[in-house]
Write a protein that holds these residues in place. Structure first.
Motif, PDB file in Angstrom:
ATOM      1  N   LYS A   4      42.976  44.080  38.255  1.00  0.00           N
ATOM      2  CA  LYS A   4      42.907  42.884  37.642  1.00  0.00           C
ATOM      3  C   LYS A   4      44.597  42.087  38.036  1.00  0.00           C
ATOM      4  O   LYS A   4      44.288  40.904  38.405  1.00  0.00           O
ATOM      5  CB  LYS A   4      42.828  42.760  36.294  1.00  0.00           C
ATOM      6  CG  LYS A   4      41.244  43.129  35.821  1.00  0.00           C
ATOM      7  CD  LYS A   4      41.319  43.231  34.358  1.00  0.00           C
ATOM      8  CE  LYS A   4      39.819  43.556  33.788  1.00  0.00           C
ATOM      9  NZ  LYS A   4      39.710  43.720  32.271  1.00  0.00           N
ATOM     10  N   TRP A   5      45.414  42.830  37.778  1.00  0.00           N
ATOM     11  CA  TRP A   5      46.791  42.413  38.146  1.00  0.00           C
ATOM     12  C   TRP A   5      47.125  42.018  39.802  1.00  0.00           C
ATOM     13  O   TRP A   5      47.290  40.967  40.051  1.00  0.00           O
ATOM     14  CB  TRP A   5      47.857  43.535  37.984  1.00  0.00           C
ATOM     15  CG  TRP A   5      48.094  43.529  36.444  1.00  0.00           C
ATOM     16  CD1 TRP A   5      47.837  44.328  35.502  1.00  0.00           C
ATOM     17  CD2 TRP A   5      48.886  42.409  35.591  1.00  0.00           C
ATOM     18  NE1 TRP A   5      48.146  43.928  34.133  1.00  0.00           N
ATOM     19  CE2 TRP A   5      48.924  42.780  34.239  1.00  0.00           C
ATOM     20  CE3 TRP A   5      49.468  41.239  35.896  1.00  0.00           C
ATOM     21  CZ2 TRP A   5      49.323  42.061  33.250  1.00  0.00           C
ATOM     22  CZ3 TRP A   5      50.033  40.515  34.919  1.00  0.00           C
ATOM     23  CH2 TRP A   5      50.206  40.898  33.614  1.00  0.00           C
ATOM     24  N   VAL A   7      44.558  41.045  41.834  1.00  0.00           N
ATOM     25  CA  VAL A   7      43.901  39.851  41.838  1.00  0.00           C
ATOM     26  C   VAL A   7      44.621  38.733  41.505  1.00  0.00           C
ATOM     27  O   VAL A   7      44.643  37.534  41.970  1.00  0.00           O
ATOM     28  CB  VAL A   7      42.360  39.997  41.400  1.00  0.00           C
ATOM     29  CG1 VAL A   7      41.649  38.597  41.076  1.00  0.00           C
ATOM     30  CG2 VAL A   7      41.649  41.196  42.146  1.00  0.00           C
ATOM     31  N   ALA A   8      44.956  38.725  40.262  1.00  0.00           N
ATOM     32  CA  ALA A   8      45.768  37.770  39.654  1.00  0.00           C
ATOM     33  C   ALA A   8      47.070  37.495  40.427  1.00  0.00           C
ATOM     34  O   ALA A   8      47.234  36.137  40.720  1.00  0.00           O
ATOM     35  CB  ALA A   8      46.310  38.011  38.077  1.00  0.00           C
ATOM     36  N   LEU A   9      47.857  38.394  40.995  1.00  0.00           N
ATOM     37  CA  LEU A   9      48.895  37.942  41.632  1.00  0.00           C
ATOM     38  C   LEU A   9      48.339  37.463  43.049  1.00  0.00           C
ATOM     39  O   LEU A   9      49.354  36.462  43.596  1.00  0.00           O
ATOM     40  CB  LEU A   9      49.779  39.359  41.984  1.00  0.00           C
ATOM     41  CG  LEU A   9      50.819  39.329  42.624  1.00  0.00           C
ATOM     42  CD1 LEU A   9      52.045  38.326  42.193  1.00  0.00           C
ATOM     43  CD2 LEU A   9      51.450  40.685  43.132  1.00  0.00           C
ATOM     44  N   MET A  11      46.115  35.464  43.418  1.00  0.00           N
ATOM     45  CA  MET A  11      45.780  33.979  43.181  1.00  0.00           C
ATOM     46  C   MET A  11      46.780  33.219  42.961  1.00  0.00           C
ATOM     47  O   MET A  11      46.917  32.215  43.613  1.00  0.00           O
ATOM     48  CB  MET A  11      44.671  34.098  41.772  1.00  0.00           C
ATOM     49  CG  MET A  11      43.342  34.547  42.243  1.00  0.00           C
ATOM     50  SD  MET A  11      42.537  34.577  40.685  1.00  0.00           S
ATOM     51  CE  MET A  11      40.809  34.377  41.056  1.00  0.00           C
ATOM     52  N   VAL A  12      47.777  33.616  42.271  1.00  0.00           N
ATOM     53  CA  VAL A  12      49.099  32.862  42.143  1.00  0.00           C
ATOM     54  C   VAL A  12      49.680  32.875  43.222  1.00  0.00           C
ATOM     55  O   VAL A  12      50.187  31.650  43.888  1.00  0.00           O
ATOM     56  CB  VAL A  12      49.870  33.552  41.113  1.00  0.00           C
ATOM     57  CG1 VAL A  12      51.184  32.993  41.033  1.00  0.00           C
ATOM     58  CG2 VAL A  12      49.274  33.788  39.649  1.00  0.00           C
TER      59      VAL A  12
END
Length: 56
Positions: A4-5, A7-9, A11-12
């Motif tokens: 999850k981290w 994927v979030a990184l 996307m950012v």
């Protein structure tokens, strides 16, 4: 949780790069035309001021 981290990184990072992209869609020739028009307007303004000064 690590996934999850990541994927979030990701996307950012993509959004940041997209926001910072210096993509200029305008044609460089447009800038030249704009400068020429501004110069013509300045010349017209100067001519008008000279005419006013001469009439006084």
């Amino acid at each position: 949780m690590l996934k999850k981290w990541m994927v979030a990184l990701g996307m950012v990072s993509v959004l940041t790069l997209a926001a910072c992209n210096n993509n200029d869609d305008e044609d460089p020739a447009d800038d030249v035309q704009i400068e020429e028009q501004e110069q013509e307007q300045e010349d017209d303004t100067n001519d008008t001021e000279e005419d006013t000064d001469q009439s006084e």
